[in-house]
Design a protein around this motif. Structure first.
Motif, short mmCIF file in Angstrom:
data_model
loop_
_atom_site.label_atom_id
_atom_site.label_comp_id
_atom_site.label_asym_id
_atom_site.label_seq_id
_atom_site.Cartn_x
_atom_site.Cartn_y
_atom_site.Cartn_z
N TYR A 151 -2.12 0.91 0.49
CA TYR A 151 -0.77 0.53 0.12
C TYR A 151 -0.60 0.66 -1.39
O TYR A 151 -1.56 0.59 -2.16
N GLN A 156 2.01 -0.94 -4.48
CA GLN A 156 3.03 -1.94 -4.75
C GLN A 156 3.48 -1.84 -6.20
O GLN A 156 2.67 -2.04 -7.11
N SER A 193 8.03 -4.58 -2.35
CA SER A 193 7.17 -4.79 -1.18
C SER A 193 5.98 -3.85 -1.24
O SER A 193 6.01 -2.83 -1.92
N LEU A 194 4.98 -4.19 -0.48
CA LEU A 194 3.88 -3.25 -0.29
C LEU A 194 4.42 -2.05 0.51
O LEU A 194 5.15 -2.22 1.48
N LEU A 217 3.21 1.35 2.56
CA LEU A 217 2.07 2.05 3.12
C LEU A 217 2.05 3.48 2.62
O LEU A 217 3.05 4.19 2.68
N GLU A 254 2.07 8.81 4.90
CA GLU A 254 3.47 8.47 5.10
C GLU A 254 4.36 9.52 4.41
O GLU A 254 3.93 10.22 3.49
N PHE A 264 -0.06 -0.94 -8.41
CA PHE A 264 -1.08 -1.80 -7.83
C PHE A 264 -1.42 -1.21 -6.46
O PHE A 264 -0.55 -1.09 -5.61
N ILE A 297 -3.58 -1.33 -3.00
CA ILE A 297 -4.23 -2.33 -2.15
C ILE A 297 -4.72 -1.64 -0.88
O ILE A 297 -3.99 -0.88 -0.26
N GLN A 332 -5.44 -7.60 10.15
CA GLN A 332 -5.81 -6.76 9.01
C GLN A 332 -6.27 -7.66 7.89
O GLN A 332 -5.69 -8.71 7.64
N PHE A 349 -7.06 -7.82 3.79
CA PHE A 349 -6.63 -7.12 2.60
C PHE A 349 -7.65 -7.23 1.48
O PHE A 349 -8.27 -8.27 1.28
N GLY A 350 -7.79 -6.14 0.75
CA GLY A 350 -8.60 -6.17 -0.45
C GLY A 350 -7.84 -6.84 -1.58
O GLY A 350 -6.63 -7.08 -1.47
N PRO A 351 -8.52 -7.11 -2.68
CA PRO A 351 -7.89 -7.80 -3.81
C PRO A 351 -6.99 -6.90 -4.65
O PRO A 351 -6.28 -7.40 -5.52
N ARG A 385 -5.43 -2.45 -10.04
CA ARG A 385 -4.28 -2.18 -10.90
C ARG A 385 -4.57 -0.96 -11.73
O ARG A 385 -5.54 -0.93 -12.51
#
Lengths: 116, 112
Positions: free
Chosen positions: A36, A38, A43-44, A46, A59, A91, A93, A105, A107-109, A112
């Motif tokens: 993803y 951001q 919003s995030l 995909l 996508e 960012f 993710i 799911q 999520f990773g941290p 950036r």
């Protein structure tokens, strides 16, 4: 709970260089990984979905030659931003899902990226 | 068009207050997630729901399938709850590969 890690957490690079971001599932086998992006206050979104051992599904609007995704093992996926430009600053993710995790799911941290 | 709407967009509360964040979606889903995104960006999955209600500590999540609506409640809110709370749904694509669609998030700030 399941843990997903990303590396690096933050990267600054010059325009034109390539940046690789790693995403690892630490205690489960991630058959599917998601990447993803951001932008600030958004919003995030995909970018792509990858299943282990097969090509990623991108996508609409995401350039597959610019954002190279490799999901070579059940615990590692990489995203390479090739010839990065300032507009790629964002960012990033990753998220992972395994067979046992069903719909969940993890999520990773996030990473950036700042392209100068 | 498949959309996820959250309300409010921003919420400021005093420590100890009961917080409710709402999420509505447009068509049938297979699962709904509530996520917490900290100021540094990291995301934590709080709940995954397909029906009913779940509770974890001071957090409660409910979903009403008929009304296509979910709520996230925080009891006895604390400044450390300050974060962006994101609702995400997986629409029924006929398989388990349906992607998550994210709401824009609710930014919660809890004042001491």
């Amino acid at each position: 709970g399941a843990v997903v890690s990303q590396h690096p957490s933050r990267v600054i690079c010059k325009s034109g260089t390539s940046v690789k971001i790693e995403c690892r599932s630490l205690d489960f086998q991630a058959t599917t990984m998601f990447w993803y992006r951001q932008f600030p206050k958004q919003s995030l979104m995909l970018m792509a979905t990858s299943n282990e051992g097969s090509k990623a599904t991108y996508e609409q609007g995401v350039e597959k030659d610019k954002f190279l995704i490799n999901h070579a093992s059940l615990t590692l996926s990489t995203l390479t931003v090739t010839s990065a430009h300032p507009e790629d600053s964002s960012f990033y993710i990753c998220s992972a899902r395994g067979v046992r995790q069903q719909e969940t799911q993890y999520f990773g941290p996030g990473t950036r990226l700042l392209v100068l | 068009k498949n959309e996820v709407e959250q309300s409010p967009q921003n919420l400021t509360a005093q420590e100890g207050e009961f917080i409710t964040i709402n999420c509505s979606y447009s068509v049938g889903i297979s699962a709904l997630h509530w996520l917490q995104q900290h100021p540094g960006g990291g995301i934590v999955s709080l709940f995954m729901l397909s029906s009913g209600k779940k509770k974890h500590g001071r957090l409660i999540a409910t979903i009403n399938i008929q009304e296509k609506h979910s709520s996230l409640h925080i009891t006895a809110s604390h400044p450390r709850d300050s974060a962006v709370y994101i609702c995400a749904v997986r629409y029924n694509y006929g398989g388990s590969q349906g992607n998550l669609i994210f709401g824009k998030g609710t930014k919660l700030s809890v004042k001491p």
